[in-house]
Every structure is written in structure tokens, then in C-alpha cells.
Enzyme design. Sequence first.
Site: not given
Length: 673
Positions: A461, A458, A524, A242
Site C-alpha cells: 500500500c 512499503d 508498512h 492497511s
Amino acid sequence: MRLNCINAVLVAATALWRFANGQSTNATSQYLNLTTITSPIDPYIKISYKVPDGACNTAFESQTQYTGWVSIPGDFPTNTFFWFVGARDQQVNTSLTIWLNGGPGSSSMFGFFSETGPCEVVDDGTDRFTTVAREWGWDRASNMLFIDQPNQVGFSYDTLTSGSLDLLTNNIYIPPSDRPSSIPPTAFLNGTFSSMNANNTANTTETAAVAIWHMLQGFLSTFPELNPPKDNILGVNLFSESYGGKYGPAFASKWEEMNSARSNGTMSNTTTVEIRLASLGIVNGCVDDLIQAPYYPVMATNNPYGFTAINSVRAQMANASFYSDGGCRDLINQCRTAVAGKDPNNTGSISDVNSICESAYTSCTNNVMAPYSDSGRSVYDISAVLPDSFPPRRYLEYVNTASFQSAIGTSFNYTETNTQVAAAFASTGDYEREAMVPKLASLLDAGVRVGLIYGDRDYICNWLGGEAVSLALAAATDPSNPRPYASRFPAAGYAPIIVNDSYIGGAVRQFGNLSFSRVYQAGHFVPAYQPATAFEIFARVIRGDSVSTGETVDLASYNTTGPANATSSLSLPASPAQTCWLRDIPGSCSDEQRSVILNGKGFTVNGALQTGATVSTPPPVETVVTTSTSTVPLTGLFTATATPSSAAGLRRGFDVDLRLAIGGGAAVAMLVI
């Protein structure tokens, strides 16, 4: 790492008396059974550690474990927490993999207990917990070192300080505050925390990188046997998630810079330790908004799951706000120009530079990324209706039990996310200050393996932006590199990621030391959604194998073959049942559940809100779901000899979504961790 709705998740102990009375803020190492020594190479660095007996049940009792703190000098006290776990297989115990979660301000204990660590927390009856070995823990392939950073994150601290926690908001009050009459006693707790002083932590990725280099100097000088030998192909590996899209390149570059200083004599070899980086992995990393931000409206409207999160008008407006005069792109460039001219070392100490960069961050967040919030879906998983409660959060209860804290040697209460650290980074506009692709390209040119790993559900990102980063990275490499990444990487086709004899977990483009993986049906936190796929990719990256098959290949010339694009269309699974976790009310509980807690009409079992029975008659023990120890082998890697015949069928509606298999949990709202 968007900070709109930041959580500072502190978990109360199951034994609430520890919070009610507060924990001692002057507990000594002797009281905590910690061994404290001075670094053999730096008298100003102290290491306090112990063997955390019973805190984490690993696959084999013989696996070495240490928990502890490295105390480094500076303008404020810095005590950085680490948890080391030895590899399951002695054949790979010459490698060391460092894991960092992101935030900024989020604890790597989230990764330890929910993603890549050697064990997971399971229920052991009513309001009791234990741990079992995680089947696909990354200690299958490497020694692992989890670090809580920057200072004040997780179990890391500056000065132990008494305070109060409001679980309804996750606000921490220093000094302790009286409980408001509107909040029930179970939701307002006293305990011991860091100072919550935003001046006592890093405020930029660069300053965090310097601190962790010093921390590792202390750790590796104290435990030299854990520093992989020179020329070992496994070496030191850094994997970050992340906001780790920034931590990873910056920290790795700092290590290379310090190694060069040792080599050219500007830094002493006798008072420093070389950190020999073999590979860098980034899991759903937010690397650079200049590259990735345009893919927010694309992911919201044209993702491989056919899900439309926002209408076309909103998407066009979001896209236009990136490219318009005075928009996101312009502001980022203004920020970086200001940094280069006035704060080239990224100290975060020049107020007018900070202001310019903070404005860029705010504009990009509000105008390009945030329109997705219209969808009512999680930024971590486009299939999940808010509130999103995956991964499960029972570990938050466990890490604040008296037995766990005694086992690891701490005297204060765990916080998963520190809002003051997040605020410190936001105040400098750290998110937009620096282009990380040049650092990644330099690492690649130096022979470091770089693996980019992105779950395709996700949003925050997302994999489309990650793919763009991979192409920009290849283009930024040195044209004189014997491996012509600029031409060979984009020309390489996408090959299936073969996880086992019957399952394809994604698609990978790889040339030489660079790989980009799209992981199917993962949000994510990729290792939490698809643990087997994530592990196999990790193991293949650090071993220098084919990410597609796990075969030994010559990376001087190897490339994948297949389609030019990873465009497989998949079926979006239904949003799972939601669980309200008491230690993450803002992130996991609905307004109705919040009202139940406020009005004292519900009760909790194993940290989860229950409303189906009265408070006086909680459900019997046998109704509490428990997880049994896996009976499958807990060691070994997979090498494919053929593509599974069922691959085509698996590309629609995969059958290995851990989110659906496990059930609810809670993710920190609007914060990349």
C-alpha cells in the site's frame, strides 16, 4: 491486503499443556472473573469485561484498563473483543481513539503490542516474558480502544470450538486432528478456537461496519464517561491501517449515517448513542485499486531509494495489464457496476456479483501487484529480503500464556489472522467493490479531519498510491465547501515533519483538515518502524495542529509551504538479520529453518528458533536479549520552533530505523494487517 500467501497465525502457549489438553469450551463469565451486564440502551447487547491486572504494564499504574467482549444479536453468535486503555495525561482523557488493524481478518492486538499500544512484550529470562510501557504509545495523547474485528478475528469469537493447529502451515483443523507422524509434537498443538465457519463473520466491509456500530453502541452505553463530550475538539478518532483504508472510510461513514438518522428522527435518540467523529487517520491504507494499482510497477522501479525490484519489461507488462481491455481497471469497473445494480447495500449475498468482483481482485493481484515477488523482497519493506521477520513476534508467545489469558478473561487460544475471514472477504471481491474516496470526501466536507500517513518503504500500500488518493480526495470534495480543497490542497507545498530538535521524520502536505504524510524510512507498519514520527503525526492530527510543526494553527486557512513534490532520495538500509519465530513459521522462517524444525534439530528460546547449541544445552539466561524500561519522559508532545539544522543530512540514511535497532521479527506473508 493481498491474499496469495495468507497466514493464520496462532500462538501456542508457553505452557504447552493448555494446548495438549485443550481448553474448556464452556468456561463461564464467573469462572473467568468477568462482569457481565446488559447494555442500558439495548437489552439484546451484553458486555462482559474485567480489569486485566498485570497483562500490560502502562506508563502509570493509574491508567484505567478494561478488556472484554461485546455480544451483539444476529444470524450467528458475535462476541467482539476490546481492550481499552486510559490516557497517560489527564488533560487528554476526554478523547477516544479507536485503532483497527486490517487484513481483512487480522487482529488489532498486533497493533496493540507491536505498534501503537501502551506496552510492548520483552523477554524476562529464558522462556519468560513481561511487558514495559511503550515510549511512544498513542496513549500519550488519547484514551485508546483496540477492537478485534470482524467476528472470529483475534480474541473475538462466535462459538468456542476445540481444534488442532499445525504451526508449519498455520492451518487450524476443526474438529481436532491426529498429529501427522512427520510433524514434531511442538509444531502440532490442540486448543480452543472460534468455529472457523466462514458463514459466521462479515464478508464485506459494509457488513463489518454495521457490526462495529452495534458493538460501539454497547460499549459506549456501558461506559458513557468514555464517550467524549459534545463539541470537544479531540472527540472520537478512528485510526486504521492497511485494509483499514477501506474500514476507516466505511466505518466512519456508517457512524455519520446513523448520527443523521438520530437527528432527523428516523432512529431513536434514547436507544442509540451518537458517535461524534473528530478525525480519521489511515496508515498505509489500500483505499482503491482504481487509483493505487498503477503505482505498483512505479514503486517497483522508480522509488526514492533507487531500488529496482523488477526489470523494465515486467514493469511495463504489469502497467499494461491495468489499462488493457479486460484488464484490472475494466474488471473493477464491471464489478462496481454490478454492485450498484444488484447489491447496492454491499451485502455480499448476490453470487454473480461476488464472482465478477472476485475475478477483478484476482486479476489485479496476479497481474499488477504480484510481479514484485520476483525481487525476493518483503511487500511490507522493500529493504527486507524474505523471509521478513519484523516486527518481532515474541508477543505471540506471551498472549497465549496461562497468566495472560487469565488476566484478560479468556478461555481460548489467540489467532492473529483468521484465514476463514480473509476467505469470506475474498469470495465477495470486497477489495474492489466500492470506491472509498467519495466517502472520504463526504467526511472531509462534514468537518472531519483526515490524515493519510504512509511509510515510504512499503510496497503493498505504497506512498505513491497514497499520495494519489490524497489528490483524488481533495478533487472529490464539494466545490461549495468554504475550504476549497480541490485547488488549495494540491497547491500546498510539502513541509518537513519536525519530530524533535534534531530530526525530520518525513514530509507533509496539508491544507485545512486534510493532510498527507510521507514518513521517511518506514515500512508498512509505520509506528513499528518510526514510533516517534508516527506518534507526533497522530497527535497533531487529532488536535487539529500543524502536522509539520505541532503548532496551533487556524485550519480554516492553514496550508503548508515548500516544494511541490516529496521527492527526497534516501539510502536503502541493509536487510537486517532474520529471526525464525515458531509461532509464525510460514512468515518468518526460511526453508532451511523449516527443515530444522521438522527434523527436531533445533530448539526455541523465547519463541525464536536457535541452532547454535544442542537441544540439551540451551544458551544460558544471560545470553537472551532483554529490553530495559525507557528512562525518557513517557508523556508530552513536541512543538517545533525551528527547522533542525541537520535536516539535510538526515535525509540520507536516517538514524532512527527501529527495525535495525530492534532486530528480527515476523510479518504475515503477503497479507496486509
